[in-house]
Design an enzyme around this catalytic site. Sequence first.
Site, PDB file in Angstrom:
ATOM      1  N   VAL A  16       0.835  -1.217   0.000  1.00 49.17           N
ATOM      2  CA  VAL A  16       0.000   0.000   0.000  1.00 49.17           C
ATOM      3  C   VAL A  16       0.867   1.263   0.000  1.00 49.17           C
ATOM      4  CG1 VAL A  16      -1.799   1.282   1.238  1.00 49.17           C
ATOM      5  CG2 VAL A  16      -1.869  -1.223   1.192  1.00 49.17           C
ATOM      6  N   LYS A 206     -12.928  -5.649  10.314  1.00 48.18           N
ATOM      7  CA  LYS A 206     -13.700  -4.683   9.520  1.00 48.18           C
ATOM      8  C   LYS A 206     -15.155  -4.641  10.004  1.00 48.18           C
ATOM      9  CE  LYS A 206     -10.713  -5.484   5.546  1.00 48.18           C
ATOM     10  NZ  LYS A 206     -10.445  -6.375   4.401  1.00 48.18           N
TER      11      LYS A 206
END
Length: 433
Positions: A16, A206
């Site tokens: 990322v 999440k």
Amino acid sequence: MRTRPLKVALLGCGVVGSEVARIMTTHADDLTQRIGAPVELVGVAVRRPSKVREGIDPALITTDATALLKRGDIDVVIEVIGGIEPARSLITTAFENGASVVSANKALLAQDGAALHAAAEQHGRDLYYEAAVAGAIPLVRPMRESLAGDKINRVMGIVNGTTNFILDKMDSTGAGYQEALDEATALGYAEADPTADVEGYDAAAKAAILAGIAFHTRVRLDDVYREGMTEVSASDFASAKRMGCTIKLLAILERAADGASVTARVHPAMIPLTHPLASVREAYNAVFVEAEAAGRLMFYGPGAGGSPTASAVLGDLVAVCRNKLAEATGPGESAYTQLPVSTMGDVVTRYHISLDVADKPGVLAQVATTFAEHGVSIDTVRQQGRPDGVGNEASLVVVTHRAPDAALSGTVEALRKLDTVRGVASIMRVEGE
Ligand code: NDP
Ligand code: HSE
């Protein structure tokens, strides 16, 4: 337009981080226009300084992330290291030294989100984390801001790209589990330790973050019921196909009908092929949000990978920089409802159960009675000879009507004790009908 740049420190330059740095460089002029000031990358903290990193000025690389943060002139810290430590201490240090933070770290936010939000508030800084849930998909901000005037009652979605990739390959190409996992890892979707993906920890993190935002309450990782997908077999897919379904790893967050509690769970489930989530392929994610006034909303897009995740990080960077220039902060944690999180036993859903049973008179009646005794109503039953040709045995597939998970567990426990039940081959929840 301010000419003095806003200074950014990047913690982590892997899948990322390297994409964040690339986009910050290639889109520098556009970012300047959108923010109202230039942004300057002033340091990049990594573990292995000698690694060649294309497009990164070697002079920016450091292994001393703490010293980088303690310079005292950093405006925004982007944390894309992952894991709990040192990420947690570094984020705290960032706030203490006057920086706002953008993070993609769902594991940390699910575990310590409340403390990190409190630290951000104490120091008058922002904590943004759009990339932590569902990669590139704008979801955190729409739920936190666009739906702030509505009441969210249910969220159901595919929030892990790696497992969706694996399940999709197993279903559509007949690929083996390991082969599909290796491909997902090579594509940069999987976590450093893929156990987090395949055992459902990543999706559970999440789910905890989304549940907190959806219901304005605190939901910790431990509150989320979790089952991974490592036990899903080719025979489960065959059973699903016979029912006109496929299998997905789902995160499901629900407000109880009386509004007094919530549930959060992650597990594999059969969903009808006609359901929009059934057609979510590869590493894509999709999330249904059901809100009282808005109705059903669906968010869909790439859920993992360097470039899609960097898009979400950069969106947060722009937002946080704008706040900084306006000498303001964005919304912080909203946990005012303080709703309790009920256990899995309270969840009500349908079940598909495969039993290996003795093929003799009275077995079906015995099994049906066991379901009835536990208050679980049967929708359909199908019996067939065992595919492996074991004599005097049959496979019995029972699909139930909606029942509490505790009642189903009690039923299965009792079934296992019957002499005529040789084994419980699989139990799968059926969702999305
Ligand atoms: P990587 O493992 O690819 O990168 C981690 C980076 O952190 C590396 O650059 C590594 O350095 C650096 N690092 C590790 N330990 C330290 C340390 N102690 N001090 C300084 N730097 C350190 O991870 P990803 O880029 O895949 O993931 C980063 C974060 O983004 C995680 O929180 C992950 O959950 C999240 N995320 C990832 C997505 C994805 O698709 N990959 C999607 C959404 C979120 P070095 O390069 O020297 O090894
Ligand atoms: N490993 C995660 C996934 C990355 O596969 O979804 C995105 O959060």
